[in-house]
Design a protein around this motif. Sequence first.
Motif, PDB file in Angstrom:
ATOM      1  N   LEU A 222       0.814  -1.206   0.000  1.00 53.24           N
ATOM      2  CA  LEU A 222       0.000   0.000   0.000  1.00 53.24           C
ATOM      3  C   LEU A 222       0.851   1.260   0.000  1.00 53.24           C
ATOM      4  N   ALA A 223       2.069   1.170   0.526  1.00 52.52           N
ATOM      5  CA  ALA A 223       2.971   2.316   0.531  1.00 52.52           C
ATOM      6  C   ALA A 223       3.682   2.425  -0.817  1.00 52.52           C
ATOM      7  N   PRO A 224       4.128   3.608  -1.196  1.00 52.75           N
ATOM      8  CA  PRO A 224       4.883   3.762  -2.448  1.00 52.75           C
ATOM      9  C   PRO A 224       6.184   2.966  -2.399  1.00 52.75           C
ATOM     10  N   ILE A 225       6.570   2.441  -3.535  1.00 57.79           N
ATOM     11  CA  ILE A 225       7.714   1.549  -3.569  1.00 57.79           C
ATOM     12  C   ILE A 225       9.006   2.282  -3.238  1.00 57.79           C
ATOM     13  N   ASP A 226       9.097   3.579  -3.546  1.00 54.03           N
ATOM     14  CA  ASP A 226      10.331   4.302  -3.235  1.00 54.03           C
ATOM     15  C   ASP A 226      10.498   4.481  -1.733  1.00 54.03           C
ATOM     16  N   GLN A 227       9.397   4.646  -1.002  1.00 50.63           N
ATOM     17  CA  GLN A 227       9.481   4.734   0.454  1.00 50.63           C
ATOM     18  C   GLN A 227       9.922   3.395   1.048  1.00 50.63           C
ATOM     19  N   LEU A 228       9.400   2.313   0.512  1.00 51.73           N
ATOM     20  CA  LEU A 228       9.786   1.000   1.000  1.00 51.73           C
ATOM     21  C   LEU A 228      11.247   0.704   0.680  1.00 51.73           C
ATOM     22  N   ALA A 229      11.683   1.104  -0.506  1.00 48.27           N
ATOM     23  CA  ALA A 229      13.075   0.892  -0.882  1.00 48.27           C
ATOM     24  C   ALA A 229      14.007   1.663   0.039  1.00 48.27           C
ATOM     25  N   ALA A 230      13.621   2.870   0.428  1.00 49.10           N
ATOM     26  CA  ALA A 230      14.450   3.645   1.363  1.00 49.10           C
ATOM     27  C   ALA A 230      14.592   2.921   2.693  1.00 49.10           C
ATOM     28  N   ARG A 231      13.526   2.263   3.130  1.00 45.76           N
ATOM     29  CA  ARG A 231      13.597   1.482   4.365  1.00 45.76           C
ATOM     30  C   ARG A 231      14.555   0.312   4.221  1.00 45.76           C
ATOM     31  N   VAL A 232      14.473  -0.380   3.079  1.00 44.90           N
ATOM     32  CA  VAL A 232      15.352  -1.529   2.860  1.00 44.90           C
ATOM     33  C   VAL A 232      16.806  -1.069   2.705  1.00 44.90           C
ATOM     34  N   ASN A 233      16.999   0.117   2.190  1.00 45.26           N
ATOM     35  CA  ASN A 233      18.351   0.645   2.014  1.00 45.26           C
ATOM     36  C   ASN A 233      19.005   1.071   3.318  1.00 45.26           C
ATOM     37  N   GLY A 432      32.264  -7.145  -5.902  1.00 43.12           N
ATOM     38  CA  GLY A 432      32.661  -5.934  -5.192  1.00 43.12           C
ATOM     39  C   GLY A 432      32.107  -4.646  -5.745  1.00 43.12           C
ATOM     40  N   SER A 433      31.312  -4.696  -6.832  1.00 43.14           N
ATOM     41  CA  SER A 433      30.838  -3.479  -7.483  1.00 43.14           C
ATOM     42  C   SER A 433      29.320  -3.489  -7.603  1.00 43.14           C
ATOM     43  N   PRO A 434      28.616  -2.594  -6.873  1.00 33.61           N
ATOM     44  CA  PRO A 434      27.169  -2.460  -7.109  1.00 33.61           C
ATOM     45  C   PRO A 434      26.926  -1.684  -8.401  1.00 33.61           C
ATOM     46  N   MET A 435      26.069  -2.219  -9.257  1.00 31.59           N
ATOM     47  CA  MET A 435      25.823  -1.563 -10.549  1.00 31.59           C
ATOM     48  C   MET A 435      25.151  -0.212 -10.359  1.00 31.59           C
ATOM     49  N   SER A 565      17.774  -2.817  -7.306  1.00 32.02           N
ATOM     50  CA  SER A 565      17.921  -1.393  -7.015  1.00 32.02           C
ATOM     51  C   SER A 565      19.229  -1.117  -6.269  1.00 32.02           C
ATOM     52  N   GLN A 566      19.645  -2.074  -5.444  1.00 25.31           N
ATOM     53  CA  GLN A 566      20.866  -1.918  -4.654  1.00 25.31           C
ATOM     54  C   GLN A 566      22.114  -2.411  -5.381  1.00 25.31           C
ATOM     55  N   GLY A 567      21.971  -2.776  -6.661  1.00 27.71           N
ATOM     56  CA  GLY A 567      23.149  -3.015  -7.470  1.00 27.71           C
ATOM     57  C   GLY A 567      23.450  -4.435  -7.851  1.00 27.71           C
ATOM     58  N   LEU A 568      22.569  -5.418  -7.526  1.00 27.67           N
ATOM     59  CA  LEU A 568      22.884  -6.819  -7.791  1.00 27.67           C
ATOM     60  C   LEU A 568      22.612  -7.129  -9.260  1.00 27.67           C
ATOM     61  N   SER A 569      23.564  -6.727 -10.099  1.00 26.17           N
ATOM     62  CA  SER A 569      23.376  -6.860 -11.536  1.00 26.17           C
ATOM     63  C   SER A 569      24.708  -6.679 -12.248  1.00 26.17           C
ATOM     64  N   ILE A 570      24.825  -7.339 -13.391  1.00 28.63           N
ATOM     65  CA  ILE A 570      25.898  -7.079 -14.342  1.00 28.63           C
ATOM     66  C   ILE A 570      25.254  -6.961 -15.718  1.00 28.63           C
ATOM     67  N   ASP A 608      19.112   7.768  -7.271  1.00 28.67           N
ATOM     68  CA  ASP A 608      19.773   7.411  -6.006  1.00 28.67           C
ATOM     69  C   ASP A 608      19.900   5.901  -5.840  1.00 28.67           C
ATOM     70  N   ASP A 609      19.768   5.165  -6.956  1.00 29.49           N
ATOM     71  CA  ASP A 609      19.946   3.715  -6.884  1.00 29.49           C
ATOM     72  C   ASP A 609      20.615   3.252  -8.176  1.00 29.49           C
ATOM     73  N   SER A 610      20.538   1.960  -8.478  1.00 28.27           N
ATOM     74  CA  SER A 610      21.186   1.435  -9.676  1.00 28.27           C
ATOM     75  C   SER A 610      20.601   2.014 -10.961  1.00 28.27           C
TER      76      SER A 610
END
Length: 612
Positions: A222-233, A432-435, A565-570, A608-610
Amino acid sequence: MMMVSSPSSAMFSSLVLLWGLLLSTAAALVTPQSPVQQRHELARRQTCNTATNRQCWTTSPAFNINTDYEASWPSTGVTRTYTFTLTEVNNWVGGDGRVKVKAMLVNGQFPGPTITANWGDRINVTIINNMSSNGTSIHYHGLHQVNSNTMDGAGGITECPIAPTKSKTHSFIATQYGTAWYHSHFSGQYGNGVLGPIVVNGPASANYDIDLGPLSVSDWYLAPIDQLAARVNNPNNPFIPGFPGSPPNSDNVLFNGKNINPAGSGGSYQKFVLTSGKKHLVRIINTSVHHAFTFTLVGHSFQIVATDLVPVQPTTVTSLFVGIGQRYDVIINANQAVGNYWFNASLSAGPCGISNNPRPAMIFQYSGAPNTNPTAPGSTPTDTHCQDATNYTPVVTRTAPVASFTATPGSTLNTNIQINNAIARVFWPVNGSPMKVDWNNPTLEYVKNGNVGSMPSAENVIQVPTANVWTFWLIQNNSSIPHPVHLHGHDILILGGSPALANPIAPGNSLRAYNPSTDGPNLKGNNPTRRDTTMLPAWGWLVVAYKTNNPGAWLFHCHIAWHVSQGLSIQFLEQLSAIPTTVNLNDLTANCNNWDAFYPANAPFLQDDSGI
C-alpha cells in the motif's frame, strides 16, 4: 428442408478442390519462397493446433513443438499493435478494496492489459509516459529480442528512459511462444503497478481443451515503492540478527489484481471457471517484488508443459514452486466433483518474502457449482526453501560441453551484502561493485559512439566477444538470501547448484563454495532444465551457461526489486563488433534527446539507486 447438390455442382466442387491442390503443389515447388510469399501462404492456411493435437502449429510450412525456435519461426506478416498510457494515481483503490498511496498504472489498470500475439507476429507497443515526475521503460521479460536489442526496454542500458509527456514505440518479432510478462525497468517502479502479461500462442507439449489465459500473482504494497526501498536501504532497520535492511511484509497477495482484504472487509476472490471433463491451460506468472510462492490446487495436480518460454516434456506435480519472474504453463484436468476448490499460494518460511495475508488464495470454480467459498482448505505443501526444481526436460534439446568449464576468477560472479557506513546505505555488489547505470548515456550509446572503453566501472560490463560459443558462469552467494537471477536476451542452462538450506538465516552459516573436484563431475550438460530465470541458493553456488548467439547489451540481475535497485546486476556486452551491423542503433536518438532535455535539469528528483 434438405438441399441435394446437383451433379453439376458436385463436379464443380471437385474441380475447385483439385485446382486448389494443384496450386498448393505448385507453390510448394517454388524454391525458395520470398518472405512475402511465405507470409501470404501462412496467412491463408488453417492451423493444425487443435484440442487433440496441440503439438502441431502449422503444417506447411511445418512448425511444431519440435521446431528449434531459436533457429526458425513463422513469418506471419501480422502486426499486433498496443498503446500503453502510464499514469500516476494518488490514493488508488486496488483490487482488495484498500487505498494504495501511490499507484502507477498501465491504461488505468493493474495488472496492465495482456499483450496477445501468435508465434511469428510482429508486436508494436507504444508507451506514453503521462506520469508527471518519473521516467519509465517497459521490458518484455523473457523475449529474446533477436537482433532487436534496442527494444529490450532496460533504461540506461538499451535505451534512455522515456521522459514525462513523451512516448516511444517498441517493435519486435515474437520469435518464441508461450507465457511472458512486461514490466518497467526504471528503478523499482513496477512495484507500484507498471506490469502486465504477455501471451504468444503456439504449440504445446500436451493436449488441452481450453486456454484460461494468464494468472499473474503479485505481492502488493500500500505504501509507495520508493518509500519502502528507502527502508530496505537503511542498515539501521535489522530484519534478522546481523543482517541489515528490513524488507517489509507485503500488505496482500493479488491474483490477477484481486483478493479479499485480509485485514477486514473489502475486495473479492479471483475466480477461474473449470468445465467438468475438460483440460485447461493456465499460464502462471510470478510478478512479485519480493515473494516466491509454492502453488497448490486442492484435489488437483498440475501437468507442466513449459518453464518460462521453454516447452518441456509433460511432467505432473501436486505442488509448484515459482520464483519471481518465473512462469509455468500448466494443464489442469477438471476431473473432480463439481464444486469450488482453493488455489493456495504458500510462502517459504524465511527470507523469500512475508505477507500480512497469512493464507493467500483464489478459487477455481467448476461450471455449475454454487457461488460459495470452498470448504476443504488443502494441506500445506512441503517447503522448498526457495529452490527450483531442475528435473524438467526441454523438448528442443541443448547440450553444453561442461567438461570444458573451469571455474576461474574471470568466470565467477560473487555477491554479498555490503554496508557503506559513511552514507548509511545497503548495497548488493557483484564482484565488489554495485551496478549504477547512467540514464543519459545507455550502454548502446557507448557502442554507437565507439567509446565502450570509457564506460565507468560501476556499469558492471563484462564483454563476451565470441559468437556462437557456450559461455559458463559460476555464481557464489555469500548471504542468507536466495536470489532469483534473470538473464535478458537468452535462456540459461542450469548445469548445477548447491542444495537449499532448511534454515539459511541460522547463525553460523557460511559460504558453501563450488568444489571443482566434487561438484564438477555432477554438472549436467546434456539437455538440462533451461529457462530465463532461476534461483541462486542461499550461502551456495549456481553454474549456468548460455550461447552467445544474440549481439547486444544484456542484463543479468537479481529480480528481487530491492536487490536490483541496490546493485545486484551485471551486463554482458555480447559480440561488440557485431552490434552496429545487427541492431539499429539509430533507435536511440530521439528518445535520448527527449530524456536529456528532461533530466537532470527539469527532474524533481535525482537517481539514487542502480537506475534499473
